[in-house]
Design a protein around this motif. Structure first.
Motif, PDB file in Angstrom:
ATOM      1  N   GLU A   1       5.265  27.453 -16.706  1.00 18.16           N
ATOM      2  CA  GLU A   1       3.838  27.763 -16.627  1.00 18.16           C
ATOM      3  C   GLU A   1       3.442  28.150 -15.206  1.00 18.16           C
ATOM      4  N   ASN A   2       3.949  27.359 -14.243  1.00 14.89           N
ATOM      5  CA  ASN A   2       3.638  27.690 -12.831  1.00 14.89           C
ATOM      6  C   ASN A   2       4.206  29.047 -12.442  1.00 14.89           C
ATOM      7  N   GLN A   3       5.424  29.332 -12.924  1.00 11.81           N
ATOM      8  CA  GLN A   3       6.060  30.612 -12.600  1.00 11.81           C
ATOM      9  C   GLN A   3       5.256  31.770 -13.183  1.00 11.81           C
ATOM     10  N   THR A   4       4.736  31.551 -14.383  1.00 13.62           N
ATOM     11  CA  THR A   4       3.917  32.593 -15.018  1.00 13.62           C
ATOM     12  C   THR A   4       2.629  32.829 -14.235  1.00 13.62           C
ATOM     13  N   LYS A   5       2.019  31.733 -13.771  1.00 13.46           N
ATOM     14  CA  LYS A   5       0.792  31.860 -12.977  1.00 13.46           C
ATOM     15  C   LYS A   5       1.053  32.612 -11.663  1.00 13.46           C
ATOM     16  N   ARG A   6       2.167  32.242 -11.017  1.00  9.73           N
ATOM     17  CA  ARG A   6       2.477  32.918  -9.731  1.00  9.73           C
ATOM     18  C   ARG A   6       2.765  34.403  -9.952  1.00  9.73           C
ATOM     19  N   THR A   7       3.494  34.676 -11.029  1.00 10.74           N
ATOM     20  CA  THR A   7       3.803  36.087 -11.310  1.00 10.74           C
ATOM     21  C   THR A   7       2.537  36.882 -11.576  1.00 10.74           C
ATOM     22  N   ARG A   8       1.619  36.258 -12.376  1.00 12.33           N
ATOM     23  CA  ARG A   8       0.369  36.938 -12.680  1.00 12.33           C
ATOM     24  C   ARG A   8      -0.463  37.157 -11.418  1.00 12.33           C
TER      25      ARG A   8
ATOM     26  N   GLU B   1       9.433  18.527 -20.365  1.00  9.99           N
ATOM     27  CA  GLU B   1       8.084  18.709 -19.819  1.00  9.99           C
ATOM     28  C   GLU B   1       8.122  19.395 -18.449  1.00  9.99           C
ATOM     29  N   ASP B   2       9.102  18.959 -17.625  1.00 10.12           N
ATOM     30  CA  ASP B   2       9.226  19.614 -16.293  1.00 10.12           C
ATOM     31  C   ASP B   2       9.522  21.099 -16.440  1.00 10.12           C
ATOM     32  N   LYS B   3      10.375  21.416 -17.432  1.00 13.31           N
ATOM     33  CA  LYS B   3      10.721  22.834 -17.635  1.00 13.31           C
ATOM     34  C   LYS B   3       9.508  23.620 -18.073  1.00 13.31           C
ATOM     35  N   LEU B   4       8.732  23.032 -18.976  1.00 11.13           N
ATOM     36  CA  LEU B   4       7.523  23.736 -19.425  1.00 11.13           C
ATOM     37  C   LEU B   4       6.534  23.927 -18.267  1.00 11.13           C
ATOM     38  N   GLN B   5       6.418  22.855 -17.459  1.00 12.74           N
ATOM     39  CA  GLN B   5       5.498  22.945 -16.301  1.00 12.74           C
ATOM     40  C   GLN B   5       5.955  24.029 -15.316  1.00 12.74           C
ATOM     41  N   PHE B   6       7.254  24.079 -15.079  1.00 13.32           N
ATOM     42  CA  PHE B   6       7.812  25.080 -14.141  1.00 13.32           C
ATOM     43  C   PHE B   6       7.572  26.495 -14.661  1.00 13.32           C
TER      44      PHE B   6
END
Length: 452
Positions: free
Chosen positions: A28-35, A21-26
């Motif tokens: 997702e956050n990384q994708t948001k920051r990149t976007r 779950e932590d990996k998925l959350q990370f």
């Protein structure tokens, strides 16, 4: 043990799930920051593109405006002709081409007086009274100087014509009026008039002086000897010499050297001057001038420093005489009157005849100062520029004398003698014997007068 093993498996499974779950959350956050970063970069790029487009538009407008101004400045005359006469159209048109052409601001001054003088209908006598010469002589001078003093018109202003340039100089020399009055007469600025006077005087020195003020050649020397001998009976005289003083403003350096004691005593006012030594022919035309030595210097010292004296030392005047007054010493080539108190009949008769020759030079200097009023009073010209101005006056005097320009009696000048007897009045025993022989021959050949 079995319970412990089951508990451990459950814990490992739970930890594994938590890590996933932590990996998925990370991710997702990384994708948001990149976007978000991509969106920010895209907006920043658009901003820079807009800025560049705006800057390019501004530069193009600036170049267009500069081009319009350049066209207006270069084509000033064409723009003046193309401006519409309709005031409403001129006001409504906002384009740069419709505005007035750019010109250098020049103060409007009246040129009516000069325009009258320059008119072909202007009376000859009035012209001569203003410029001390006739229209023909003035035209001659303009033609001689035209190639030197002429200036080209510029985009910003028209050049002063040659005739007006020469007229400014001659009128200033003739009247001696201050530059502010010259400015009013000719419709020019004060500094422009001052510059024109110096430029034209320099042109006269460089162009006209070698032609109109020079030592005579052999044929003219022969003629001059004959004319002087017919006047006085004294043979081999080639010139009459005199030295006068021109008043100046007290200089800032070497004041004592320019102090004129004779003028100060006569005028009851502290006076300063420079000297002008000149040699003239029987018509009063200068054949040699020496200008600019300080006014405290006596005539004999001025003579010793002149080019005339240097040429004499080189043997240039052997066998001829230049007649001078009592302020000069008797030398092998300078013939002067007897100066002792008690004169014999022969000596007195000789002095009368040599006085006739000396009077020619004195009268010539009187006409020089009468014709050019700037020589009668202290001038605005700087001391270092005065020799050029005085030399121009001597050249113009010669031109007027050669062309028989009569001098108006109202401008005649009374010349005062500034002669001082030199410390060493006799420089040559041979010259003393030659003078005695000339005096004897005058008396015994009936050339001497009888007015004693």
């Amino acid at each position: 043990m079995i319970l412990l093993e089951d508990q451990e498996k459950d814990d490992l499974e739970e930890l594994k799930n938590q890590n996933h779950e932590d990996k998925l959350q990370f991710e997702e956050n990384q994708t948001k920051r990149t976007r978000a970063m991509m969106d920010y970069y895209s907006k920043l790029q658009d901003f820079h593109n807009d800025s560049e487009r705006a800057e390019g538009t501004r530069k193009r407008k600036s170049k267009s405006n500069a081009s319009n101004v350049a066209v207006l400045t270069i084509g000033a005359a064409a723009a003046e002709d193309s401006v519409p006469n309709d005031k409403s159209a001129a006001v409504g048109d906002k384009s740069p081409a419709a505005g007035p052409p750019r010109r250098l601001w020049v103060k409007n001054r009246s040129k009516d007086w000069w325009d009258q003088c320059n008119s072909p209908d202007f009376p000859e006598e009035e012209f001569k009274k203003a410029f001390r010469m006739g229209k023909g002589t003035f035209e001659l001078i303009c033609n001689e100087l035209s190639s030197v003093v002429a200036k080209e018109n510029t985009m910003l202003r028209d050049a002063v014509p040659v005739r007006q340039r020469v007229a400014v100089c001659i009128w200033r020399l003739a009247t001696g009026e201050p530059l502010r009055l010259v400015s009013k007469k000719f419709g020019l600025g004060i500094s422009t008039c001052h510059k024109l006077v110096l430029e034209v005087c320099s042109a006269i020195r460089n162009v006209l002086m070698p032609k109109y003020l020079r030592w005579p050649d052999e044929d003219n020397v022969r003629r001059i000897k004959e004319e002087f001998e017919s006047i006085s009976g004294i043979p081999n005289v080639v010139g009459s010499m005199y030295t006068t003083h021109i008043p100046i403003i007290a200089p800032k350096i070497s004041v004592a050297a320019y102090f004129n004691r004779r003028h100060t005593e006569r005028n009851q006012k502290t006076s300063y001057s420079i000297t002008v030594q000149g040699v003239v022919d029987p018509r009063g035309v200068f054949s040699d001038v020496c200008i600019g030595y300080p006014g405290s210097m006596p005539d004999d010292q001025v003579l010793e420093k002149s080019t005339l004296f240097q040429r004499a030392n080189a043997g240039f005047y052997q066998g001829v005489w230049i007649v001078g007054g009592s302020g000069y010493p008797l030398m092998d080539w300078v013939l002067v009157p007897y100066t002792q108190q008690h004169l014999t009949w022969t000596q007195h008769a000789f002095n009368e005849k040599i006085g006739d020759i000396q009077k020619i030079a004195k009268d010539s200097f009187a006409r020089l100062k009468g014709r050019w009023g700037c020589l009668q009073k202290r001038t605005e010209v700087k001391l270092q520029d005065l020799p050029v101005v005085l030399g121009a006056c001597c050249v113009l005097h010669n031109i007027c004398e050669m062309r028989n320009e009569d001098l108006d009696p109202t401008v005649e000048f009374e010349l005062f003698d500034d002669e001082m007897v030199p410390e060493i009045g006799l420089r040559s025993a041979n010259a003393m014997k030659a003078r005695d022989t000339i005096a004897h021959n005058l008396l015994h050949h009936n050339h001497a007068g009888t007015s004693y």
